[in-house]
Design an enzyme around this catalytic site. Structure first.
Site, short mmCIF file in Angstrom:
data_model
loop_
_atom_site.label_atom_id
_atom_site.label_comp_id
_atom_site.label_asym_id
_atom_site.label_seq_id
_atom_site.Cartn_x
_atom_site.Cartn_y
_atom_site.Cartn_z
N GLU A 1 0.81 -1.23 0.00
CA GLU A 1 0.00 0.00 0.00
C GLU A 1 0.84 1.28 0.00
O GLU A 1 0.39 2.31 -0.47
CB GLU A 1 -0.97 0.00 1.19
CG GLU A 1 -2.11 -1.01 1.07
CD GLU A 1 -1.77 -2.35 1.68
OE1 GLU A 1 -0.57 -2.62 1.96
OE2 GLU A 1 -2.70 -3.16 1.90
N PHE B 1 -11.14 -7.09 13.98
CA PHE B 1 -10.10 -7.56 13.08
C PHE B 1 -9.77 -6.49 12.03
O PHE B 1 -10.68 -5.94 11.40
CB PHE B 1 -10.55 -8.85 12.38
CG PHE B 1 -9.54 -9.36 11.38
CD1 PHE B 1 -8.28 -9.76 11.80
CD2 PHE B 1 -9.83 -9.40 10.03
CE1 PHE B 1 -7.34 -10.21 10.89
CE2 PHE B 1 -8.90 -9.83 9.11
CZ PHE B 1 -7.64 -10.25 9.54
N GLN B 2 -8.51 -6.20 11.85
CA GLN B 2 -8.02 -5.18 10.92
C GLN B 2 -8.62 -3.81 11.19
O GLN B 2 -8.84 -3.02 10.27
CB GLN B 2 -8.23 -5.60 9.46
CG GLN B 2 -7.35 -6.80 9.10
CD GLN B 2 -7.23 -7.03 7.60
OE1 GLN B 2 -8.16 -6.76 6.84
NE2 GLN B 2 -6.08 -7.53 7.17
N LYS C 1 -17.39 -0.42 6.41
CA LYS C 1 -17.90 -1.40 5.45
C LYS C 1 -19.43 -1.34 5.35
O LYS C 1 -19.99 -1.45 4.25
CB LYS C 1 -17.45 -2.80 5.86
CG LYS C 1 -17.53 -3.80 4.73
CD LYS C 1 -16.90 -5.12 5.12
CE LYS C 1 -17.00 -6.13 3.97
NZ LYS C 1 -16.48 -7.45 4.37
N MET D 1 24.58 8.29 1.37
CA MET D 1 24.47 9.57 2.09
C MET D 1 24.71 9.37 3.58
O MET D 1 25.31 10.22 4.24
CB MET D 1 23.11 10.21 1.83
CG MET D 1 23.04 11.66 2.20
SD MET D 1 24.27 12.69 1.36
CE MET D 1 23.35 13.30 -0.06
#
Lengths: 581, 170
Positions: A51, A113-114, A163, A479
């Site tokens: 993502e 959940f999630q 949802k 760097m």
């Protein structure tokens, strides 16, 4: 009116807003939306492999096309993975709209959940965010989100949609565009401030134009206006990392980038100027160096669309809150109205040419080995005359690219400036390629950075995107190593890239072309082969391992204390300097 | 090496905002994320249609930082207006406190006498305690609280400052 599901309303809004591409990754809390875009006739969904890459790809799309990028991810880990890209977009003022799934409203706060508190987590890394609890609010919120992302100083907007709100139904009516009742950023400059600025420009003997990403964000008209103003005044022009391309590097008035790894002439000209005209830049610490020594004898005019950027770091004489393009056009009109003639700046230019004669970007070749600067220069030569878009990761390679690849047009240079996100360049290149199918899109990368989002090789193969990855491989986080040399007596604590993969075989494992370049005599041919190949290519270009990025203003030093080459590095920094970023 | 400090001054800011979920977190989070100080922050819905809330923030900082706080607050989409009452002045500021003092005998009557001097109201009493309600500028409440600590203060609750410009206009 027939009612439609929340998911259906969302997708209808995207269609109505002209969205053609969405970068995303499905999951439990966005299944209703994914079902709605299944085989959608106009919206192309690009499946990323992580993502974070979706957010960077949306940034790359936005920066190269000027249109907002769109991200669709699930709740919990989908949202948290996107946060680095969202923060990157905030720091670099890039318009993206991120749609996140959320657990059903009755489960919010139950550690479902999630579940993650997405609006809480993104509150301070977005320009604005929403949790939509009623499908009847969706249409207004989505249209408003696109407006807020693009109006004024652009930035990321998150819309968190539970949802059950995606499944529940409501009536849909297309809202009026630019629907936000109150959020109306000031874009037109104050005429009185413009008049005072024109006075200063007319009186200046040593003016310099310091432009930034605001010009790019303002659109191509702003770049055109900047060129006209430079032509009219004869003033030298420098730019931040974010602003490269707004002014053509091929112009004799171009001094190169300023700041920590900017050119000698641009930093000295900033230091010695009697007037600094700052257009859409924000006096970042990478630009100013030591604040009490920054441009000590200059008047300063600051044009910025964000009032909070003005007087934040450097107090200025004339603040102008406005769109940078509109402000430049107003300045040109004001100068014309008073019969302004191009002033005689020969003395000023004579001094600038002396600084320029130091050739601060020069480097010494090392036998058969490839100097990283040479590799960038060869890439630039090989791609001239083409429609080329360059993205970068973060580190030495990024600075070498900024110094040695020259841009004549805006929206061709996509780099993570504010947040400095390793792993930005490759997904950004994916977004840029989707927005510009005919362009040659090259991610100039380092061996360490590229590994942060290398899984996106799967994405470029799946969608047949001919993105080129050009790795300057020095087997170091260069760097970090460079700073350890300057600050910590070359104790290379964990900056060596151990256990590097075979990048050629890795590319081949995904189904892409891999090319290795090891010596100078292979450089041109390798680059030509990369460009000629119609699909994605990974070039593993081995460069001199210990070369460092110069010129450099060490952390906490003044513009006049530039180091031009390694021989000027002496001793290590004191604690004050060590404590600065 | 030492961390540098600048001289700071106290400012009272009046902020009108959309009355929406999370607005307080947005404001408080901005202030903490950018490292500004808050002495107090009060919020309540003030419009007839319940759509607008008014927040009073008391902050400490060098003038440059206070100016940044205002600019940063103005950047938030739900913020309508930010007014620096200290700079716009003159203004009225008030705070309300509830103070519970326990004791008997001379201490108890002294507490009541002082409360009268400060125009504090008794809003609850038992044979060995009072709850006083007092309103006023922060300094007045500070002084009263200091006195009550000597006389058996057991619990203290303050609202933080609300402020408004003097004169006829809004």
């Amino acid at each position: 009116m027939a009612e439609r599901s929340g998911a259906d309303i969302l997708v209808q809004c995207l269609v109505d807003l002209g969205v053609d591409t969405v970068f995303g990754y499905p999951g439990g809390a966005v299944l209703p939306i994914y079902d709605t875009i299944y085989e959608h006739p106009t919206i192309k969904h690009v499946l990323v492999r992580h993502e974070q890459a979706a957010a960077h790809a949306a940034e790359g799309y936005a920066r190269s096309t000027g249109k907002p990028g769109v991200v669709l991810v699930t709740s919990g880990p989908g949202a948290t993975n996107a946060i680095t890209g969202i923060t990157d977009a905030l720091m670099d003022s890039i318009p993206i709209v991120v749609i996140t799934g959320q657990v059903a409203t009755h489960l919010i706060g139950s550690d479902a959940f999630q579940e993650a508190d997405t609006v809480g987590l993104t509150r301070h890394c977005t320009k604005h965010n929403y949790l939509v609890k009623d499908p009847g609010d969706l249409a207004r919120v989505i249209h408003e989100a696109f407006y807020i992302a693009t109006a004024g100083r652009p930035g990321p907007v998150v819309i968190d949609i539970p949802k059950d709100v995606q499944v529940a139904t409501a009536e849909y009516e297309r809202p009026a565009l630019n629907a936000h009742p109150r959020y109306q950023p000031q874009v037109e400059p104050d005429p009185e401030a413009i008049a005072r600025a024109a006075d200063l420009i007319a009186a200046a003997e040593r003016p310099i134009i310091y432009s930034g990403g605001g010009i790019i964000n303002s659109g191509p008209e702003a770049s055109a206006a900047l060129r006209a103003l430079a032509e009219m005044t004869g003033a030298p022009v420098t730019s931040t990392l974010m602003g490269l391309g707004a002014f053509p590097a091929s112009s004799p008035q171009w001094l190169g980038m300023l700041g920590m790894h900017g050119t000698y002439e641009s930093n000295w000209a900033m230091n010695q100027a009697d007037l600094i005209l700052c257009l859409g830049a924000r006096f970042d610490d990478r630009v100013t160096g030591r604040l009490d020594a920054f441009a000590p004898n200059s008047k300063k005019i600051h044009v910025d669309i964000d009032r909070s950027s003005i007087n934040k770091i450097i107090p200025v004489d004339i603040p102008i809150v406005a769109d940078s393009g509109r402000a430049i056009e107003a300045l040109i009109a004001a100068l014309k109205a008073r019969g302004f003639k191009k002033p005689d700046l020969r003395d000023w230019w004579h001094r600038i040419e002396e600084w320029r004669a130091r050739k601060s970007l020069d480097y010494i070749e090392m036998g058969k080995e490839i100097m990283p600067q040479r590799a960038i220069a060869a890439l630039y030569e090989a791609t001239r005359g083409r429609q080329t878009i360059i993205t970068t990761e973060v580190g030495q390679h990024q600075m070498w690219a900024a110094q040695h690849f020259h841009f004549d047009a805006p929206n061709k240079w996509l780099t993570s400036g504010g947040l400095g996100t390793m792993g930005y360049g490759f997904p950004a290149a994916i977004g840029a390629q989707l927005g510009n199918p005919d362009a040659l899109v090259i991610d100039i990368a380092g061996d360490a950075s590229i590994q942060m989002n290398i899984q996106e090789l799967g994405t470029v193969i799946q969608y047949g995107l001919p993105v080129k990855i050009f790795i300057l491989n020095n087997e170091y986080m260069g760097m970090v190593r460079q700073w350890q040399e300057l600050t910590y007596e070359s104790r290379y604590s964990h900056s060596y890239s151990d256990s590097l993969p075979n990048f050629v075989k890795l590319a081949e494992a995904y189904g892409a072309r891999g090319i290795r370049i090891e010596t100078r005599d292979q450089l041109e041919a390798g680059i030509a082969e990369m460009i000629a190949h119609p699909g994605p290519v990974v070039v593993d270009c081995h460069v001199v391992k210990l070369s460092n990025c110069f010129p450099m203003i060490p952390s906490g030093a003044a513009h006049t204390d530039m180091l031009l080459d390694p021989s000027q590095v002496s001793g290590i920094m004191d604690d004050e300097a060590k404590a600065l970023v | 090496m030492h961390i540098r400090q600048e001289d700071s001054e106290r400012h009272v800011l009046s902020v009108t905002v959309d009355n929406e979920a999370g607005i307080l977190a947005r404001i408080a989070g901005l202030v903490s994320a950018r490292g500004y100080n808050i002495e107090s922050l009060t919020v309540a819905d003030v419009s007839e249609d319940h759509r607008v809330s008014r927040i009073t923030i008391v902050t400490q900082g060098p003038p440059r930082v206070v100016d940044q706080i205002i600019a940063q607050l103005e950047r938030l989409v739900p913020v309508h207006q930010v007014r620096d009452l200290t700079d716009t002045g003159p203004f009225v500021e008030r705070e309300l406190a509830l103070i519970k003092v326990a004791g008997t005998g001379e201490v108890r009557s002294e507490a009541l006498r002082l409360a009268e001097v400060f125009r504090a109201k008794v809003v609850d009493t038992t044979l060995e305690s009072f709850v006083f309600e007092i309103t006023g500028p922060t300094s007045k409440i500070d002084t009263f609280v200091t006195l009550m600590r000597e006389l058996g203060l057991v619990e203290l609750c303050r609202t933080g400052v609300v402020g408004m410009l003097r004169g006829a206009s809004a």
